[in-house]
Design a protein around this motif. Structure first.
Motif, short mmCIF file in Angstrom:
data_model
loop_
_atom_site.label_atom_id
_atom_site.label_comp_id
_atom_site.label_asym_id
_atom_site.label_seq_id
_atom_site.Cartn_x
_atom_site.Cartn_y
_atom_site.Cartn_z
N VAL A 115 0.85 -1.18 0.00
CA VAL A 115 0.00 0.00 0.00
C VAL A 115 0.89 1.24 0.00
O VAL A 115 1.89 1.31 0.70
N ARG A 116 0.50 2.23 -0.81
CA ARG A 116 1.27 3.47 -0.89
C ARG A 116 0.33 4.62 -1.19
O ARG A 116 -0.85 4.42 -1.50
N ILE A 117 0.83 5.84 -1.06
CA ILE A 117 0.07 7.01 -1.48
C ILE A 117 -0.04 7.01 -3.00
O ILE A 117 0.94 6.74 -3.70
N ALA A 118 -1.21 7.33 -3.51
CA ALA A 118 -1.47 7.25 -4.95
C ALA A 118 -1.05 8.53 -5.66
O ALA A 118 -1.79 9.10 -6.48
N ALA A 119 0.16 8.99 -5.36
CA ALA A 119 0.71 10.21 -5.98
C ALA A 119 2.19 10.27 -5.63
O ALA A 119 2.63 9.62 -4.66
N PRO A 120 2.99 11.03 -6.38
CA PRO A 120 4.40 11.17 -6.02
C PRO A 120 4.56 11.84 -4.66
O PRO A 120 3.80 12.74 -4.31
N ARG A 121 5.55 11.38 -3.90
CA ARG A 121 5.77 11.95 -2.56
C ARG A 121 5.98 13.46 -2.61
O ARG A 121 5.48 14.19 -1.73
N GLU A 122 6.68 13.93 -3.63
CA GLU A 122 6.99 15.36 -3.69
C GLU A 122 5.76 16.23 -3.97
O GLU A 122 5.82 17.46 -3.84
N SER A 123 4.64 15.60 -4.33
CA SER A 123 3.42 16.38 -4.59
C SER A 123 2.59 16.62 -3.34
O SER A 123 1.62 17.37 -3.37
N ILE A 124 2.97 16.01 -2.21
CA ILE A 124 2.21 16.18 -0.96
C ILE A 124 2.39 17.61 -0.46
O ILE A 124 3.51 18.12 -0.36
N VAL A 125 1.28 18.24 -0.13
CA VAL A 125 1.26 19.64 0.31
C VAL A 125 0.69 19.72 1.72
O VAL A 125 -0.33 19.08 2.02
N LEU A 126 1.33 20.50 2.60
CA LEU A 126 0.82 20.76 3.94
C LEU A 126 0.33 22.19 4.00
O LEU A 126 1.08 23.14 3.77
N LYS A 127 -0.96 22.34 4.31
CA LYS A 127 -1.56 23.68 4.44
C LYS A 127 -2.64 23.62 5.50
O LYS A 127 -3.50 22.75 5.47
N ASP A 128 -2.58 24.55 6.46
CA ASP A 128 -3.56 24.62 7.54
C ASP A 128 -3.68 23.28 8.27
O ASP A 128 -4.79 22.80 8.56
N ASP A 129 -2.53 22.67 8.55
CA ASP A 129 -2.46 21.40 9.28
C ASP A 129 -3.16 20.25 8.56
O ASP A 129 -3.59 19.27 9.19
N THR A 130 -3.27 20.34 7.24
CA THR A 130 -3.86 19.28 6.43
C THR A 130 -2.90 18.91 5.31
O THR A 130 -2.39 19.80 4.60
N TRP A 131 -2.64 17.61 5.16
CA TRP A 131 -1.79 17.11 4.09
C TRP A 131 -2.68 16.61 2.95
O TRP A 131 -3.57 15.78 3.15
N THR A 132 -2.44 17.13 1.75
CA THR A 132 -3.21 16.72 0.57
C THR A 132 -2.27 16.63 -0.63
O THR A 132 -1.09 17.00 -0.55
N VAL A 133 -2.80 16.16 -1.75
CA VAL A 133 -2.11 16.24 -3.03
C VAL A 133 -3.07 16.86 -4.05
O VAL A 133 -4.29 16.65 -3.95
N PRO A 134 -2.55 17.62 -5.01
CA PRO A 134 -3.43 18.16 -6.06
C PRO A 134 -4.08 17.02 -6.84
O PRO A 134 -3.47 15.96 -7.04
N ALA A 135 -5.28 17.23 -7.29
CA ALA A 135 -5.98 16.19 -8.06
C ALA A 135 -5.19 15.79 -9.30
O ALA A 135 -5.21 14.63 -9.71
N SER A 136 -4.46 16.75 -9.86
CA SER A 136 -3.69 16.47 -11.07
C SER A 136 -2.52 15.53 -10.83
O SER A 136 -1.97 14.93 -11.76
N ALA A 137 -2.11 15.38 -9.53
CA ALA A 137 -0.97 14.53 -9.21
C ALA A 137 -1.36 13.09 -8.91
O ALA A 137 -0.51 12.21 -8.86
N VAL A 138 -2.65 12.82 -8.72
CA VAL A 138 -3.11 11.48 -8.37
C VAL A 138 -2.95 10.55 -9.57
O VAL A 138 -3.31 10.90 -10.70
N PHE A 139 -2.40 9.37 -9.34
CA PHE A 139 -2.17 8.41 -10.41
C PHE A 139 -3.49 8.05 -11.11
O PHE A 139 -4.51 7.85 -10.45
#
Length: 227
Positions: A115-139
């Motif tokens: 199991v892994r995150i469905a996006a490149p690690r470098e695309s993970i963004v931290l903002k307002d104490d929430t970690w997300t990835v842009p929809a465009s980065a999702v495999f």
């Protein structure tokens, strides 16, 4: 060799329909090849148990079984509909986490069924104490599964943090993968630590579910020295 009678001493709650057990780390719930698991050990003593949910072999704490299939279906539907409340305790490294956080990262299954995150690690963004990835980065070449974990920090130093983690979704290895990919893996987790010296510091602490018209909450205190 640990016998079913030893696990019987770890029962938290039981009636004629359910059994709630405080599972030690290192014991499988069911289905492990070449090893005894809780379902098999119980069957050898004439008890039939039906797991309502799963926790990993390396995880300790609350696990719910049905003792009758007529009860099992209603309980599993609660997990499927996410009306069950679950809380875990986890020790991570390093510290430096915000007091509360939300990890909203989709999961996928990669090579060797990992199991892994469905996006490149470098695309993970931290903002307002929430970690997300842009929809465009999702495999878009593999199946992906929306997954959310929230947490509250109970205590922390520069080296360690003790968290209360709540999986809002119920994906396999969700808490372990989410914390590791934001840079705070669980101490002793063999998924992300080579040859860990001790146990994996993840504990199924609290579970709330409906049973026979009542809301039931069960807790398993963490083992001595966990925190």
């Amino acid at each position: 060799m640990t016998m079913w009678a030893d696990f019987r001493e770890r029962v938290i709650l039981e009636d004629d329909g359910i059994l709630v057990l405080d599972k030690p780390a290192g014991v499988s719930v069911m289905g492990e090849r070449h090893e005894s698991d809780l379902v098999r050990m119980a069957a050898e003593k004439g008890e039939e148990l039906f797991p309502v949910h799963r926790i990993d072999k390396v995880t300790s704490g609350v696990i719910l079984f049905a003792k009758d299939l007529s009860v099992h279906g209603g309980l599993t539907r609660q997990f499927n509909k996410r009306t069950v409340d679950k809380a875990y305790l986890a020790v991570t490294t390093p510290g430096g986490l915000p007091p509360t956080g939300r990890i909203d990262l989709p999961l996928s299954v990669g090579r060797k069924n990992r199991v892994r995150i469905a996006a490149p690690r470098e695309s993970i963004v931290l903002k307002d104490d929430t970690w997300t990835v842009p929809a465009s980065a999702v495999f878009d070449t593999v199946s992906t599964y929306p997954s959310v974990t929230t947490f509250t920090v109970r205590s922390q130093t520069a080296e360690r943090a003790l968290l209360e983690a709540v999986p809002q979704t119920g994906r396999r290895h969700q808490i372990r993968v989410h914390l590791a990919w934001i840079g705070h893996p669980i101490v002793g987790d063999p998924l992300f630590e080579k040859s860990p010296a001790g146990r994996t510091y993840l504990h199924s602490w609290r579970l709330s579910f409906d049973h026979r018209g009542e809301r039931v909450t069960v807790e398993a205190p963490p083992p001595p020295g966990f925190a």
